[in-house]
Write a protein that holds these residues in place. Structure first.
Motif, PDB file in Angstrom:
ATOM      1  N   GLN A  58       0.818  -1.205   0.000  1.00  9.26           N
ATOM      2  CA  GLN A  58       0.000   0.000   0.000  1.00  9.26           C
ATOM      3  C   GLN A  58       0.855   1.259   0.000  1.00  9.26           C
ATOM      4  OE1 GLN A  58      -2.839  -1.502  -1.019  1.00  9.26           O
ATOM      5  NE2 GLN A  58      -3.899   0.046   0.177  1.00  9.26           N
ATOM      6  N   VAL A  59       1.893   1.247   0.838  1.00 12.24           N
ATOM      7  CA  VAL A  59       2.773   2.415   0.895  1.00 12.24           C
ATOM      8  C   VAL A  59       3.489   2.607  -0.428  1.00 12.24           C
ATOM      9  CG1 VAL A  59       4.836   3.366   1.982  1.00 12.24           C
ATOM     10  CG2 VAL A  59       3.044   2.353   3.382  1.00 12.24           C
ATOM     11  N   LEU A  60       3.946   1.495  -1.027  1.00 13.59           N
ATOM     12  CA  LEU A  60       4.641   1.614  -2.304  1.00 13.59           C
ATOM     13  C   LEU A  60       3.708   2.158  -3.383  1.00 13.59           C
ATOM     14  CD1 LEU A  60       6.764  -1.665  -2.315  1.00 13.59           C
ATOM     15  CD2 LEU A  60       7.551   0.678  -1.946  1.00 13.59           C
ATOM     16  N   ALA A  61       2.414   1.780  -3.315  1.00 13.01           N
ATOM     17  CA  ALA A  61       1.458   2.326  -4.278  1.00 13.01           C
ATOM     18  C   ALA A  61       1.321   3.837  -4.094  1.00 13.01           C
ATOM     19  CB  ALA A  61       0.102   1.641  -4.114  1.00 13.01           C
ATOM     20  N   GLU A  62       1.246   4.288  -2.835  1.00 12.26           N
ATOM     21  CA  GLU A  62       1.177   5.724  -2.577  1.00 12.26           C
ATOM     22  C   GLU A  62       2.463   6.420  -3.013  1.00 12.26           C
ATOM     23  OE1 GLU A  62       0.028   6.778   1.334  1.00 12.26           O
ATOM     24  OE2 GLU A  62      -1.730   5.488   1.381  1.00 12.26           O
ATOM     25  N   VAL A  63       3.586   5.736  -2.816  1.00 14.43           N
ATOM     26  CA  VAL A  63       4.863   6.328  -3.212  1.00 14.43           C
ATOM     27  C   VAL A  63       4.926   6.504  -4.721  1.00 14.43           C
ATOM     28  CG1 VAL A  63       7.340   5.860  -3.358  1.00 14.43           C
ATOM     29  CG2 VAL A  63       6.147   5.577  -1.194  1.00 14.43           C
ATOM     30  N   ARG A  64       4.382   5.533  -5.467  1.00 18.25           N
ATOM     31  CA  ARG A  64       4.389   5.667  -6.932  1.00 18.25           C
ATOM     32  C   ARG A  64       3.548   6.867  -7.367  1.00 18.25           C
ATOM     33  NH1 ARG A  64       3.391  -0.072  -6.529  1.00 18.25           N
ATOM     34  NH2 ARG A  64       5.346  -1.214  -6.775  1.00 18.25           N
ATOM     35  N   GLN A  65       2.397   7.056  -6.688  1.00 20.07           N
ATOM     36  CA  GLN A  65       1.594   8.235  -7.002  1.00 20.07           C
ATOM     37  C   GLN A  65       2.346   9.510  -6.653  1.00 20.07           C
ATOM     38  OE1 GLN A  65      -2.130   7.811  -4.976  1.00 20.07           O
ATOM     39  NE2 GLN A  65      -2.700   5.926  -6.026  1.00 20.07           N
ATOM     40  N   LEU A  66       3.064   9.461  -5.540  1.00 22.97           N
ATOM     41  CA  LEU A  66       3.846  10.621  -5.132  1.00 22.97           C
ATOM     42  C   LEU A  66       4.949  10.914  -6.145  1.00 22.97           C
ATOM     43  CD1 LEU A  66       4.268  12.697  -2.867  1.00 22.97           C
ATOM     44  CD2 LEU A  66       5.797  11.057  -1.771  1.00 22.97           C
ATOM     45  N   GLU A  67       5.554   9.856  -6.688  1.00 21.64           N
ATOM     46  CA  GLU A  67       6.571  10.037  -7.727  1.00 21.64           C
ATOM     47  C   GLU A  67       6.032  10.870  -8.882  1.00 21.64           C
ATOM     48  OE1 GLU A  67       8.428   6.674  -9.483  1.00 21.64           O
ATOM     49  OE2 GLU A  67       9.075   5.848  -7.580  1.00 21.64           O
ATOM     50  N   GLN A  68       4.845  10.474  -9.335  1.00 19.19           N
ATOM     51  CA  GLN A  68       4.269  11.178 -10.473  1.00 19.19           C
ATOM     52  C   GLN A  68       3.993  12.639 -10.141  1.00 19.19           C
ATOM     53  OE1 GLN A  68       4.081   9.836 -13.473  1.00 19.19           O
ATOM     54  NE2 GLN A  68       3.454  11.844 -14.242  1.00 19.19           N
ATOM     55  N   ARG A  69       3.479  12.903  -8.934  1.00 17.10           N
ATOM     56  CA  ARG A  69       3.226  14.294  -8.543  1.00 17.10           C
ATOM     57  C   ARG A  69       4.521  15.100  -8.507  1.00 17.10           C
ATOM     58  NH1 ARG A  69      -0.409  12.064  -4.632  1.00 17.10           N
ATOM     59  NH2 ARG A  69       1.080  12.475  -2.957  1.00 17.10           N
ATOM     60  N   LEU A  70       5.575  14.477  -8.022  1.00 20.77           N
ATOM     61  CA  LEU A  70       6.848  15.194  -7.945  1.00 20.77           C
ATOM     62  C   LEU A  70       7.398  15.504  -9.321  1.00 20.77           C
ATOM     63  CD1 LEU A  70       8.715  13.464  -4.983  1.00 20.77           C
ATOM     64  CD2 LEU A  70       7.282  15.482  -4.969  1.00 20.77           C
ATOM     65  N   LEU A  71       7.285  14.526 -10.240  1.00 16.14           N
ATOM     66  CA  LEU A  71       7.761  14.780 -11.604  1.00 16.14           C
ATOM     67  C   LEU A  71       6.967  15.904 -12.264  1.00 16.14           C
ATOM     68  CD1 LEU A  71       8.407  11.173 -12.946  1.00 16.14           C
ATOM     69  CD2 LEU A  71      10.107  12.962 -12.558  1.00 16.14           C
ATOM     70  N   GLU A  72       5.640  15.872 -12.046  1.00 13.91           N
ATOM     71  CA  GLU A  72       4.810  16.937 -12.622  1.00 13.91           C
ATOM     72  C   GLU A  72       5.157  18.292 -12.013  1.00 13.91           C
ATOM     73  OE1 GLU A  72       0.886  15.616 -11.856  1.00 13.91           O
ATOM     74  OE2 GLU A  72       0.904  14.042 -13.408  1.00 13.91           O
ATOM     75  N   ALA A  73       5.370  18.326 -10.678  1.00 18.05           N
ATOM     76  CA  ALA A  73       5.716  19.580 -10.023  1.00 18.05           C
ATOM     77  C   ALA A  73       7.067  20.095 -10.496  1.00 18.05           C
ATOM     78  CB  ALA A  73       5.730  19.395  -8.502  1.00 18.05           C
ATOM     79  N   THR A  74       8.005  19.176 -10.729  1.00 22.84           N
ATOM     80  CA  THR A  74       9.330  19.589 -11.191  1.00 22.84           C
ATOM     81  C   THR A  74       9.255  20.162 -12.595  1.00 22.84           C
ATOM     82  OG1 THR A  74      10.352  17.881  -9.834  1.00 22.84           O
ATOM     83  CG2 THR A  74      11.680  18.781 -11.613  1.00 22.84           C
ATOM     84  N   ALA A  75       8.497  19.485 -13.471  1.00 23.04           N
ATOM     85  CA  ALA A  75       8.367  19.977 -14.835  1.00 23.04           C
ATOM     86  C   ALA A  75       7.664  21.330 -14.884  1.00 23.04           C
ATOM     87  CB  ALA A  75       7.600  18.966 -15.680  1.00 23.04           C
ATOM     88  N   LYS A  76       6.762  21.554 -13.901  1.00 25.39           N
ATOM     89  CA  LYS A  76       5.982  22.798 -13.917  1.00 25.39           C
ATOM     90  C   LYS A  76       6.734  23.960 -13.304  1.00 25.39           C
ATOM     91  CE  LYS A  76       1.524  24.679 -12.406  1.00 25.39           C
ATOM     92  NZ  LYS A  76       0.259  24.392 -11.691  1.00 25.39           N
ATOM     93  N   ASP A  77       7.219  23.797 -12.066  1.00 29.48           N
ATOM     94  CA  ASP A  77       7.869  24.925 -11.395  1.00 29.48           C
ATOM     95  C   ASP A  77       9.119  24.532 -10.616  1.00 29.48           C
ATOM     96  OD1 ASP A  77       6.809  23.576  -9.221  1.00 29.48           O
ATOM     97  OD2 ASP A  77       5.192  25.005  -8.893  1.00 29.48           O
TER      98      ASP A  77
END
Length: 688
Positions: free
Chosen positions: A330-349
């Protein structure tokens, strides 16, 4: 809790210890005999044997099992013909002749020196003996079936532990049953209990009555169940002290009757405990915790009931493995979602740090933490309840002062003088994010009102923290890879971070000609350290270069991420299965800046799949080979419990850890099936 016996404390120290450091005396409600083959001659006996067998001790020594009469000799020889007796085997027999024959139950096993250690307890009721908890086989099977089903329905460790405590207390009726877990610091924390309503709960604290010494823990790994019938009963000594042909004292490491230590006996008396039962919970080859039962009067358990408790402990351990693996998944699933948010945030700002902490529950809830703090590149950001100013800096300094390494650092109670402790922080858990910089991610817990410390960090907590740290390091790698493409001025800095990463990565620009591969990639493939001349050269490193080239072209043309499994061709010609992630990096005008390829060695995962297949086959064989009728429902529940554990372990465990965990589930299920067969056999013998 009342006491039925007020006799004085027995001085056990005068009897010495076995070579293992264990007490060399036995509880007097049973008898112990050491037998030499081939005549099964008695070379050592407990002093209690004389009265129970109605023979003077001097005539008992050097007699044979056949001399004792009854069916002891043929029963022992039948067992020896079927089993080397390297582990304890159940035994029911009669000793004596005619109407004077006495019925016994017990165990027999072969000691290291080759002699047989036989332990017997009388089945006949005795007004002077402690009452014994006994159940018929149908009653045991019904209780166990309900218990195992309840274990499977428990959705959390606390709910599972509470169910185990209730089931064991309902089975044996002791005043208090507690389930405790060993923390990473060695403390034994009570996490659930079922008790007589007149008693004071012990939850959220260490129980000093529980024997958690290193010796006791080592012995519990070898002997999973210990029964103390009467703490005040005068111990029975062994005569002679050194049996002939043994080369030393009798090895009681696997003895059912062995006396407890004087120190533990004293602690039990001080708590008002007269009888106890302790069952080991073993997970992943380690002593995960204990199921401990205490009673205010002397009390015994028949061997069928003992086997039932041991079976419950096995089923409990299997479910613990499943829950821990599921929690990691479960934690790893949340971490994968967090990965995507971080990549999107990095690409944006470029603000991946802020994105990490904008969802506090993702970091805090899985670890039961009150606050989290990120230190990265000289900046600190936090969420939840955290100290400020010098107290916050003192927390980071504490992490930096701990011994180096990749394992998480932790404590359940900071020093009283620590600035963070005065600011409300008691427990700390941290993972380092760099081997050269003071970067880290840490969690904090407040002091618990009843224990005076924070709740200890469990082994599961440490594993989850390590998973967060690993995922964050991976996310940082991806962030740095993006920076490599979008910020040429930062190239040297980002290149060093990518080059030093443990993740194998290849970065290609938009021209398809320039490829950068880090050292981890070269180590993975075994090829030279020269940079790849282009994506065509990268495709040739796969065992199927045509498919690899098509995937690379598709990712670049469609600018869509791709994840899948391929095989790299190593320098020695062997094939290495890998999971490849191809991430296109778009520019602000939607053109392609380049592509990031990240590789993960999945050979361990493939071995895990093979281990799962072997376990499924073993479970099928167990169902076919165990021929019983009245325990079919329980057998089905046990196999379903094992299958569920296998699924959760396979989906949530680290690939390298999956094969040994599945092997443990197989062994545990086989042992549980053997115990079920023993209960069935004992029931048939008793009915006869």
């Amino acid at each position: 809790m009342s006491r039925s016996s007020a006799s004085g404390q027995a001085d056990l120290s005068v009897h010495g210890l076995t070579p293992d450091g264990l007490q060399a005396t036995v509880q007097p409600h049973g008898l112990l005999l050491v037998l030499h083959e081939p005549l099964l001659r008695i070379v050592q006996a407990s002093t209690s044997a004389a009265a129970m067998l109605q023979r003077p001790l001097d005539t008992l020594l050097l007699a044979t099992a056949q001399d004792l009469g009854g069916d002891l000799d043929p029963r022992l020889r039948a067992l020896l013909a079927e089993d080397p007796l390297l582990s304890s085997q159940a035994l029911q027999c009669r000793v004596g002749d005619g109407a004077q024959a006495l019925r016994f139950e017990g165990t027999v096993h072969r000691m290291a020196a080759g002699a047989l250690l036989l332990e017997l307890e009388p089945l006949a009721a005795d007004a002077t003996a402690a009452p014994a908890v006994d159940h018929t086989s149908p009653a045991l099977l019904a209780h166990l079936g309900d218990a195992v089903q309840g274990f499977g329905e428990a959705g959390s460790l606390i709910a599972l532990a509470a169910a185990a405590a209730r089931c064991v207390r309902a089975l044996i009726g002791y005043d208090r049953v507690v389930v405790s877990q060993f923390g990473s610091d060695g403390r034994n924390l009570i996490i659930a209990e079922a008790l007589n309503p007149t008693l004071t709960p012990l939850l959220v604290q260490d129980d000093p009555v529980i024997d958690a010494t290193p010796l006791a823990r080592e012995v519990m790994l070898r002997q999973r169940l210990r029964v103390l019938v009467d703490v005040d009963a005068a111990p029975s000594t062994l005569l002679p002290e050194l049996p002939p042909g043994q080369g030393g004292a009798c090895d009681l490491a696997h003895s059912q009757l062995r006396c407890t230590s004087p120190a533990l006996a004293q602690r039990l008396r001080a708590r008002g405990v007269a009888a106890s039962v302790v069952a080991a919970v073993v997970c992943d080859g380690r002593l995960w915790g204990l199921i401990t039962c205490h009673h205010g009067q002397a009390r015994n358990l028949r061997h069928g009931t003992r086997a039932a408790i041991e079976l419950l402990a096995e089923a409990f351990a299997t479910r613990v493995l499943a829950l821990e693996s599921y929690a990691r998944a479960q934690v790893l699933a949340e971490v994968r979602q967090l990965e995507q948010r971080l990549l999107e945030a990095t690409a944006k700002d470029g603000d991946w740090q802020g994105a990490l902490l904008r969802h506090p529950h993702t970091l805090l809830q899985p670890l039961g933490a009150s606050g989290a703090l990120l230190c990265h590149e000289g900046q600190t950001l936090g969420c939840g309840q955290l100290p400020a100013g010098t107290a916050r800096q003192a927390l980071l300094q504490w992490v930096q002062a701990q011994p180096g390494g990749t394992a998480p650092v932790h404590c359940a109670a900071l020093d009283e003088a620590h600035p963070a402790r005065r600011a409300g922080v008691c427990g700390v858990l941290a993972v380092r994010l760099s081997q050269t910089q003071p970067d880290c991610l840490l969690w904090v817990r407040p002091e618990h009102a009843r224990s005076g410390t924070a709740l200890p960090w469990t082994g599961s907590d440490l594993a989850l923290a390590a998973a967060f740290g690993t995922a964050l390091v991976d996310m940082m790698l991806q962030v740095n890879a993006v920076r490599l493409l979008i910020a040429e001025s930062h190239l040297a800095r980002v290149r060093a971070a990518v080059a030093g990463s443990q993740e194998a990565v290849v970065v290609a620009d938009a021209t398809r000609q320039a490829c950068y591969a880090n050292a981890a990639f070269h180590q993975l493939t075994g090829c030279g350290r020269d940079e790849l001349p282009g994506l065509e050269a990268l495709a040739t490193l796969f065992t199927d270069p045509v498919t690899a080239y098509r995937v690379i072209g598709q990712v670049r043309a469609e600018q869509r991420a791709w994840r899948g499994e391929l095989s790299l061709r190593r320098a020695d010609g062997s094939a290495l299965p890998v999971a490849m992630r191809a991430e296109p990096v778009p520019a602000s005008d939607h053109t392609l800046l380049g592509t990031i390829f990240i590789f993960e060695d999945i050979s361990e995962a493939k071995r895990a799949e093979a281990a799962r297949a072997r376990l499924d086959a073993a479970l099928g064989r167990t169902r076919r080979e165990l021929q019983i009728t009245d325990g079919e429902a329980l057998l089905g529940a046990l196999l379903a419990n094992a299958g569920l554990a296998a699924m959760d372990i396979t989906e949530g465990g680290a690939p390298a850890a999956v094969p040994p965990l599945l092997a443990e589930v197989e062994a545990s299920t086989a042992h549980a099936a053997a115990l079920l067969a023993r209960i069935h056999t004992l029931g048939r013998s008793g009915d006869a």
